[in-house]
Design a protein around this motif. Structure first.
Motif, PDB file in Angstrom:
ATOM      1  N   TRP A 227      26.672  -9.573 -20.476  1.00  0.00           N
ATOM      2  CA  TRP A 227      26.800 -11.026 -20.584  1.00  0.00           C
ATOM      3  C   TRP A 227      27.692 -11.580 -19.466  1.00  0.00           C
ATOM      4  CZ3 TRP A 227      25.162 -15.508 -21.219  1.00  0.00           C
ATOM      5  CH2 TRP A 227      26.025 -16.607 -21.273  1.00  0.00           C
ATOM      6  N   LEU A 228      28.777 -10.889 -19.156  1.00  0.00           N
ATOM      7  CA  LEU A 228      29.649 -11.352 -18.081  1.00  0.00           C
ATOM      8  C   LEU A 228      28.881 -11.411 -16.761  1.00  0.00           C
ATOM      9  CD1 LEU A 228      32.946  -9.411 -18.916  1.00  0.00           C
ATOM     10  CD2 LEU A 228      32.439 -11.838 -19.302  1.00  0.00           C
ATOM     11  N   ARG A 229      28.026 -10.431 -16.531  1.00  0.00           N
ATOM     12  CA  ARG A 229      27.225 -10.432 -15.310  1.00  0.00           C
ATOM     13  C   ARG A 229      26.183 -11.542 -15.335  1.00  0.00           C
ATOM     14  NH1 ARG A 229      26.051  -4.126 -13.545  1.00  0.00           N
ATOM     15  NH2 ARG A 229      28.175  -3.343 -13.899  1.00  0.00           N
ATOM     16  N   VAL A 230      25.534 -11.694 -16.483  1.00  0.00           N
ATOM     17  CA  VAL A 230      24.484 -12.707 -16.617  1.00  0.00           C
ATOM     18  C   VAL A 230      25.060 -14.105 -16.447  1.00  0.00           C
ATOM     19  CG1 VAL A 230      22.936 -13.793 -18.298  1.00  0.00           C
ATOM     20  CG2 VAL A 230      22.969 -11.298 -18.051  1.00  0.00           C
TER      21      VAL A 230
ATOM     22  N   LEU B 297      12.886 -13.685 -18.590  1.00  0.00           N
ATOM     23  CA  LEU B 297      14.313 -13.582 -18.864  1.00  0.00           C
ATOM     24  C   LEU B 297      14.643 -12.393 -19.759  1.00  0.00           C
ATOM     25  CD1 LEU B 297      17.020 -14.842 -18.258  1.00  0.00           C
ATOM     26  CD2 LEU B 297      16.737 -16.327 -20.264  1.00  0.00           C
ATOM     27  N   SER B 298      13.813 -12.150 -20.768  1.00  0.00           N
ATOM     28  CA  SER B 298      14.076 -11.015 -21.661  1.00  0.00           C
ATOM     29  C   SER B 298      14.029  -9.698 -20.902  1.00  0.00           C
ATOM     30  CB  SER B 298      13.060 -10.990 -22.807  1.00  0.00           C
ATOM     31  OG  SER B 298      13.289 -12.046 -23.716  1.00  0.00           O
TER      32      SER B 298
ATOM     33  N   PHE C 202      20.678 -15.609 -24.583  1.00  0.00           N
ATOM     34  CA  PHE C 202      21.267 -14.273 -24.644  1.00  0.00           C
ATOM     35  C   PHE C 202      21.498 -13.871 -26.095  1.00  0.00           C
ATOM     36  CE2 PHE C 202      24.551 -11.045 -24.481  1.00  0.00           C
ATOM     37  CZ  PHE C 202      24.188 -10.285 -23.381  1.00  0.00           C
ATOM     38  N   GLU C 203      21.979 -14.809 -26.899  1.00  0.00           N
ATOM     39  CA  GLU C 203      22.216 -14.512 -28.317  1.00  0.00           C
ATOM     40  C   GLU C 203      20.913 -14.192 -29.041  1.00  0.00           C
ATOM     41  OE1 GLU C 203      25.025 -13.977 -29.930  1.00  0.00           O
ATOM     42  OE2 GLU C 203      25.958 -14.184 -27.960  1.00  0.00           O
ATOM     43  N   GLU C 204      19.827 -14.847 -28.646  1.00  0.00           N
ATOM     44  CA  GLU C 204      18.526 -14.556 -29.251  1.00  0.00           C
ATOM     45  C   GLU C 204      18.105 -13.113 -28.954  1.00  0.00           C
ATOM     46  OE1 GLU C 204      15.809 -17.411 -27.720  1.00  0.00           O
ATOM     47  OE2 GLU C 204      16.636 -19.088 -28.879  1.00  0.00           O
ATOM     48  N   ASP C 205      18.499 -12.612 -27.791  1.00  0.00           N
ATOM     49  CA  ASP C 205      18.122 -11.261 -27.378  1.00  0.00           C
ATOM     50  C   ASP C 205      19.184 -10.212 -27.709  1.00  0.00           C
ATOM     51  OD1 ASP C 205      16.207 -12.927 -25.795  1.00  0.00           O
ATOM     52  OD2 ASP C 205      15.661 -10.989 -24.965  1.00  0.00           O
TER      53      ASP C 205
ATOM     54  N   ARG D 247      21.365  -4.827 -27.863  1.00  0.00           N
ATOM     55  CA  ARG D 247      22.297  -3.885 -28.490  1.00  0.00           C
ATOM     56  C   ARG D 247      21.565  -2.608 -28.897  1.00  0.00           C
ATOM     57  NH1 ARG D 247      25.028  -3.504 -33.842  1.00  0.00           N
ATOM     58  NH2 ARG D 247      27.226  -2.986 -33.483  1.00  0.00           N
ATOM     59  N   ALA D 248      20.317  -2.762 -29.347  1.00  0.00           N
ATOM     60  CA  ALA D 248      19.519  -1.595 -29.712  1.00  0.00           C
ATOM     61  C   ALA D 248      19.248  -0.732 -28.484  1.00  0.00           C
ATOM     62  CB  ALA D 248      18.202  -2.031 -30.345  1.00  0.00           C
TER      63      ALA D 248
END
Length: 294
Positions: free
Chosen positions: A40-43, A54-55, A11-14, A19-20
């Motif tokens: 993120w909370l949902r993921v 995943l992306s 998630f951090e990689e994406d 955010r964009a």
């Protein structure tokens, strides 16, 4: 634990891309960050064992969060605009980073954010995801619970609004654009002398009653007086960008992606002779604003 750690790392990689997506959907740094956090909370609670892309799936989650936020926003359109307009002095934006907000607005284009704000949530999602992030209409249709053809039509309708219809046939458009660009640059940079040089000595600035708290519209005469007024708006100029306003080059100010006011210019022989500052919501709603071609 290892699975969650791996998901968090991915998630951090994406995050930057997500955010964009969220910023272009919402036009606000703080709302974009909220959307990414909610995603993120949902993921983190979801079963991703069957997710192959995943992306793409993360983009879908963020987009759906943004869609819900846009739909909720439609029910509070009457929010007073003064709470959306940042103070001219840095650091008064209720905890938001004004420099970051301004940089993102510049990267997307203030006019683009303004036009996107006029679209329906479905139109905005379809246009942003397809035209800016190359998401297929098949996937967009699933998000919107519509057919791919319907998603394509939504994006097409939004694209026409962004472009403002037919191209403007004005031989002086490029020259006038350079003048307005120079005006914005001088205002942002606090360059008083450069501003005066762009203004006709007898320039007239008119501001409607919604711009300043006065009982009557404000009229300011003369290059030096108008330039001094522009210097007072240096902070707010960070949230201002070029736009095509009723077919002419002007400036739109849109903190948090919401149109607050526009500056319409009359330019004669390379100098600004008139400036109309419009903030009255009814007048703003009647303007046709589009994105200038690069």
């Amino acid at each position: 634990m290892d699975k969650n750690a791996g998901l968090a790392e991915r998630f951090e990689e994406d995050r930057t891309r997500l955010r964009a997506v969220a910023y272009r959907m919402l036009g606000s740094v703080s709302e974009a960050d909220d959307a990414v956090q909610e995603a993120w909370l949902r993921v983190s609670r979801a079963d991703t064992s069957d997710v192959q892309n995943l992306s793409g799936w993360l983009t879908t989650v963020v987009s759906r969060v943004c869609l819900n936020m846009l739909r909720s926003r439609e029910h509070r359109r009457e929010e007073p605009l003064d709470v959306l307009v940042p103070d001219a002095a840095p650091g008064h934006e209720e905890g938001r980073d004004p420099e970051q907000e301004a940089l993102l607005a510049d990267s997307v284009g203030v006019a683009m954010l303004v036009v996107l704000d006029t679209l329906t949530p479905a139109e905005r999602l379809a246009f942003v995801l397809h035209d800016m992030f190359a998401v297929s209409f098949d996937d967009i249709g699933v998000m919107l619970e519509r057919s791919p053809a319907a998603a394509r039509q939504l994006a097409s309708r939004a694209r026409r609004r962004v472009k403002g219809g037919a191209a403007v046939a004005d031989a002086d458009l490029a020259r006038k654009r350079r003048v307005v660009e120079a005006f914005l640059a001088a205002t942002r940079g606090g360059d008083f002398e450069a501003l005066v040089a762009l203004l006709d000595p007898d320039v007239v600035l008119r501001a409607d009653k919604a711009v300043v708290p006065t009982p009557e519209p404000l009229v300011i005469l003369g290059a030096h007086t108008v330039a001094k007024g522009a210097m007072a708006a240096t902070g707010r100029a960070r949230f201002t960008g070029l736009a095509l306003i009723d077919g002419a080059v002007g400036l739109a100010m849109a903190p948090r992606g919401r149109l607050f006011l526009v500056l319409a210019f009359t330019i004669t022989d390379g100098r600004i002779t008139e400036i109309d500052v419009i903030a009255d919501p009814n007048r703003l709603g009647q303007l046709k604003i589009a994105v200038l071609d690069d």
